[in-house]
Scaffold this motif. Structure first.
Motif, PDB file in Angstrom:
ATOM      1  N   GLU A  61      -8.478   2.845   2.565  1.00 36.31           N
ATOM      2  CA  GLU A  61      -8.228   4.187   3.094  1.00 36.31           C
ATOM      3  C   GLU A  61      -7.583   5.077   2.034  1.00 36.31           C
ATOM      4  O   GLU A  61      -7.969   6.237   1.846  1.00 36.31           O
ATOM      5  CB  GLU A  61      -7.318   4.077   4.322  1.00 36.31           C
ATOM      6  CG  GLU A  61      -6.924   5.395   4.953  1.00 36.31           C
ATOM      7  CD  GLU A  61      -5.916   5.193   6.079  1.00 36.31           C
ATOM      8  OE1 GLU A  61      -4.930   5.956   6.130  1.00 36.31           O
ATOM      9  OE2 GLU A  61      -6.096   4.267   6.893  1.00 36.31           O
ATOM     10  N   ILE A  62      -6.612   4.541   1.313  1.00 35.03           N
ATOM     11  CA  ILE A  62      -5.940   5.306   0.253  1.00 35.03           C
ATOM     12  C   ILE A  62      -6.941   5.696  -0.835  1.00 35.03           C
ATOM     13  O   ILE A  62      -6.958   6.838  -1.311  1.00 35.03           O
ATOM     14  CB  ILE A  62      -4.778   4.482  -0.338  1.00 35.03           C
ATOM     15  CG1 ILE A  62      -3.643   4.344   0.679  1.00 35.03           C
ATOM     16  CG2 ILE A  62      -4.258   5.120  -1.631  1.00 35.03           C
ATOM     17  CD1 ILE A  62      -2.592   3.316   0.287  1.00 35.03           C
ATOM     18  N   ARG A 109      -7.377  -2.820   4.543  1.00 37.88           N
ATOM     19  CA  ARG A 109      -7.877  -1.579   5.152  1.00 37.88           C
ATOM     20  C   ARG A 109      -7.091  -0.369   4.643  1.00 37.88           C
ATOM     21  O   ARG A 109      -7.678   0.691   4.366  1.00 37.88           O
ATOM     22  CB  ARG A 109      -7.790  -1.671   6.672  1.00 37.88           C
ATOM     23  CG  ARG A 109      -8.777  -2.649   7.282  1.00 37.88           C
ATOM     24  CD  ARG A 109      -8.769  -2.598   8.810  1.00 37.88           C
ATOM     25  NE  ARG A 109      -9.720  -3.519   9.383  1.00 37.88           N
ATOM     26  CZ  ARG A 109     -11.030  -3.266   9.525  1.00 37.88           C
ATOM     27  NH1 ARG A 109     -11.517  -2.085   9.138  1.00 37.88           N
ATOM     28  NH2 ARG A 109     -11.842  -4.158  10.042  1.00 37.88           N
ATOM     29  N   LYS A 110      -5.790  -0.526   4.501  1.00 38.34           N
ATOM     30  CA  LYS A 110      -4.955   0.584   4.057  1.00 38.34           C
ATOM     31  C   LYS A 110      -5.280   0.962   2.608  1.00 38.34           C
ATOM     32  O   LYS A 110      -5.366   2.159   2.274  1.00 38.34           O
ATOM     33  CB  LYS A 110      -3.477   0.212   4.193  1.00 38.34           C
ATOM     34  CG  LYS A 110      -2.517   1.329   3.782  1.00 38.34           C
ATOM     35  CD  LYS A 110      -2.651   2.565   4.659  1.00 38.34           C
ATOM     36  CE  LYS A 110      -1.619   3.617   4.306  1.00 38.34           C
ATOM     37  NZ  LYS A 110      -1.805   4.858   5.082  1.00 38.34           N
ATOM     38  N   PRO A 123       0.791  -1.232   0.000  1.00 34.04           N
ATOM     39  CA  PRO A 123       0.000   0.000   0.000  1.00 34.04           C
ATOM     40  C   PRO A 123       0.824   1.284   0.000  1.00 34.04           C
ATOM     41  O   PRO A 123       0.439   2.266  -0.649  1.00 34.04           O
ATOM     42  CB  PRO A 123      -0.836  -0.122   1.287  1.00 34.04           C
ATOM     43  CG  PRO A 123      -0.975  -1.599   1.491  1.00 34.04           C
ATOM     44  CD  PRO A 123       0.339  -2.166   1.050  1.00 34.04           C
ATOM     45  N   ASP A 124       1.949   1.311   0.703  1.00 32.01           N
ATOM     46  CA  ASP A 124       2.771   2.530   0.724  1.00 32.01           C
ATOM     47  C   ASP A 124       3.252   2.892  -0.677  1.00 32.01           C
ATOM     48  O   ASP A 124       3.329   4.074  -1.029  1.00 32.01           O
ATOM     49  CB  ASP A 124       3.968   2.357   1.649  1.00 32.01           C
ATOM     50  CG  ASP A 124       3.571   2.376   3.126  1.00 32.01           C
ATOM     51  OD1 ASP A 124       2.428   2.780   3.420  1.00 32.01           O
ATOM     52  OD2 ASP A 124       4.393   1.978   3.970  1.00 32.01           O
ATOM     53  N   SER A 142      -4.768  -5.888   7.267  1.00 32.75           N
ATOM     54  CA  SER A 142      -4.194  -4.553   7.441  1.00 32.75           C
ATOM     55  C   SER A 142      -3.958  -3.871   6.094  1.00 32.75           C
ATOM     56  O   SER A 142      -4.197  -2.669   5.946  1.00 32.75           O
ATOM     57  CB  SER A 142      -2.881  -4.635   8.223  1.00 32.75           C
ATOM     58  OG  SER A 142      -1.939  -5.468   7.549  1.00 32.75           O
ATOM     59  N   ARG A 143      -3.510  -4.623   5.097  1.00 34.97           N
ATOM     60  CA  ARG A 143      -3.286  -4.042   3.764  1.00 34.97           C
ATOM     61  C   ARG A 143      -4.609  -3.740   3.066  1.00 34.97           C
ATOM     62  O   ARG A 143      -4.721  -2.765   2.328  1.00 34.97           O
ATOM     63  CB  ARG A 143      -2.417  -4.963   2.916  1.00 34.97           C
ATOM     64  CG  ARG A 143      -0.989  -5.054   3.405  1.00 34.97           C
ATOM     65  CD  ARG A 143      -0.058  -5.630   2.368  1.00 34.97           C
ATOM     66  NE  ARG A 143       1.291  -5.760   2.911  1.00 34.97           N
ATOM     67  CZ  ARG A 143       2.355  -6.146   2.228  1.00 34.97           C
ATOM     68  NH1 ARG A 143       2.231  -6.449   0.940  1.00 34.97           N
ATOM     69  NH2 ARG A 143       3.538  -6.248   2.801  1.00 34.97           N
ATOM     70  N   GLU A 154      -9.331   8.426   0.579  1.00 35.32           N
ATOM     71  CA  GLU A 154      -8.656   9.711   0.787  1.00 35.32           C
ATOM     72  C   GLU A 154      -8.376  10.419  -0.538  1.00 35.32           C
ATOM     73  O   GLU A 154      -8.379  11.650  -0.608  1.00 35.32           O
ATOM     74  CB  GLU A 154      -7.352   9.506   1.553  1.00 35.32           C
ATOM     75  CG  GLU A 154      -7.558   9.191   3.034  1.00 35.32           C
ATOM     76  CD  GLU A 154      -6.248   8.984   3.770  1.00 35.32           C
ATOM     77  OE1 GLU A 154      -5.191   8.933   3.092  1.00 35.32           O
ATOM     78  OE2 GLU A 154      -6.274   8.863   5.003  1.00 35.32           O
ATOM     79  N   GLU A 196       0.307   4.416  -2.567  1.00 38.89           N
ATOM     80  CA  GLU A 196       0.079   5.806  -2.162  1.00 38.89           C
ATOM     81  C   GLU A 196       1.091   6.738  -2.819  1.00 38.89           C
ATOM     82  O   GLU A 196       0.734   7.814  -3.325  1.00 38.89           O
ATOM     83  CB  GLU A 196       0.165   5.908  -0.637  1.00 38.89           C
ATOM     84  CG  GLU A 196      -0.320   7.213  -0.064  1.00 38.89           C
ATOM     85  CD  GLU A 196      -0.514   7.136   1.437  1.00 38.89           C
ATOM     86  OE1 GLU A 196      -1.375   7.867   1.947  1.00 38.89           O
ATOM     87  OE2 GLU A 196       0.197   6.336   2.106  1.00 38.89           O
TER      88      GLU A 196
END
Length: 428
Positions: free
Chosen positions: A209-210, A205-206, A164-165, A202-203, A213, A168
């Motif tokens: 979220e990305i 959800r991330k 995910p990072d 966790s990924r 946003e 983003e």
């Protein structure tokens, strides 16, 4: 063909699908396509279809005109009773917040999930629009982007899938360097095709979220969600998107029933309206007979057969994984918890798996899909070492391969993989 008629430009942009091309080969050890192959005793396709047709005959044994009407053209978005059954299924199996009375109206039936891929991209993309995809990625997705003159940014992952990072950062760089915000993120969270990786919660959800946003959509391809034969069952991203405003959610009968080619999908209302409109131009409606067979399967047979199906694929996966570990030369493989595929890469970066396939594997009766087929034809890839976007053609690795274990029984898999391992060891 008239000499002065030029074909559409996309016909020159996109070669024939590598998987469809390889289907022409008749080999003993077929590890190429993701063809469903587990048929437990008393299950599908033959016996299930016979039982389903018997059920249908008993239901429609009345006036001939009623039968004709029921198997005539139907609603473009699917038969209401089928959509109600599948809405209940999504509510129970995936914990998706669908109203018990009206939620079925959110379900759209398509002719397989491949049609839904095309429809979603057709509705979303104008030429030059950007889609974020994993690297490697399902080729049946990225080739549609190319056909529609869209653009891709491929983002690498690790043993747990897309990172995910990196997603983003890729979105930020697209806006800054290309002047465009991507419209869509595409993922297969459960046993990805081709890599076999499964995203932890966790990924998931991330990524949601990305997407929220940045005000973009996330397309969740859940083709292999029911083929999870070990590990915990993780909620789909769509279940986390409680208001249903961001995730386009795709499921299909093709992997969990038999190849009925019935996709069932959820999407935000503004997308759904246009998808149904576009689908009408594709096929008017998905065949009613296959919709009714899918309904009967999920109502009467799914609980009885799905565990047997999963167990069958688990045994095939274990046979392939063991044979790879014991016979292949130095390299790495993924360790899927479900699905149909293992991804293997040679430790030698100069190994060309496509050249090896044509010159060595096929003449020795072995078929797989070279890894380079699962990278976009055009666009960019996120280079994590530099944090930059580079031409994907300069970063497409040639040393990987997708190995499918879904079609053959364990004995054939073990024999064929050991043969492939012996051939690789002599050449790599």
């Amino acid at each position: 063909m008239p000499s002065d008629v030029e074909l559409a430009k996309w016909t020159k942009l996109i070669p024939e699908s590598e998987i469809r091309r390889l289907l022409r080969y008749n080999v003993k050890y077929y590890f190429a396509g993701g063809k469903p192959g587990v048929i437990p005793t008393g299950a599908f396709p033959m016996i299930l279809m016979r039982l389903a047709l018997q059920e249908l005959e008993s239901v429609f044994s009345g006036r001939e005109i009623d039968v004709i009407e029921d198997y005539n053209y139907g609603p473009t978005d699917g038969l209401p009773d089928v959509r109600k059954t599948l809405a209940n299924f999504l509510r129970e199996r995936d914990s998706i917040n669908l109203d018990k009375d009206e939620g079925w109206k959110q379900v759209v039936i398509t002719t397989g999930s491949q049609q839904m891929i095309y429809l979603a991209l057709d509705v979303l993309l104008n030429p030059g629009d950007i889609v974020i995809v994993p690297a490697p990625v399902y080729l049946g997705f990225v080739n549609v982007i190319t056909k529609l003159y869209g653009d891709t940014i491929a983002v690498p992952g690790d043993k747990d899938g897309i990172i995910p990072d990196y997603v983003e950062d890729a979105i930020k760089k697209a806006q800054r360097e290309l002047g465009k915000k991507p419209k869509l993120i595409y993922v297969i969270p459960d046993s990805d095709n081709p890599s076999g990786t499964t995203l932890p919660e966790s990924r998931r959800r991330k990524l949601l979220e990305i997407a929220k946003e940045n005000g973009i959509y996330l397309l969740e391809d859940a083709a292999y969600r029911e083929i999870q034969f070990r590990g915990e069952r993780i909620k789909p991203i769509r279940a986390l998107d409680e208001e249903g405003s961001t995730v386009i959610y795709m499921r299909t009968t093709s992997k969990e029933v038999s190849v009925l080619r019935v996709g069932y999908n959820l999407m935000p209302p503004e997308i759904r309206e246009e998808v149904v409109k576009a689908k009408g131009y594709h096929d008017l409606c998905t065949p009613t007979i296959t919709q009714k067979m899918a309904k009967l399967y999920y109502e009467l047979y799914f609980p009885k057969f799905i565990e047997k199906v999963r167990e069958g694929y688990r045994k095939r996966y274990e046979a392939m994984a063991k044979a790879i570990d014991e016979s292949f030369p130095d390299g790495t493989r993924t360790d899927p918890t479900g699905g149909f595929f293992i991804w293997w890469e040679s430790s030698r970066k100069d190994f060309d798996s496509k050249k090896f396939l044509e010159e060595v594997a096929i003449p020795n009766d072995v078929l797989y899909v070279p890894g380079e087929a699962f990278y976009p034809l055009t666009g960019r890839i996120y280079d994590s070492s530099e944090g930059s976007l580079v031409d994907v053609r300069k970063r497409t690795p040639k040393n990987g391969m997708r190995l499918g274990y879904s079609y053959n029984d364990p004995a054939v898999i073990e024999e064929g993989i050991r043969k492939l391992g012996s051939l690789l060891s002599k050449s790599v």
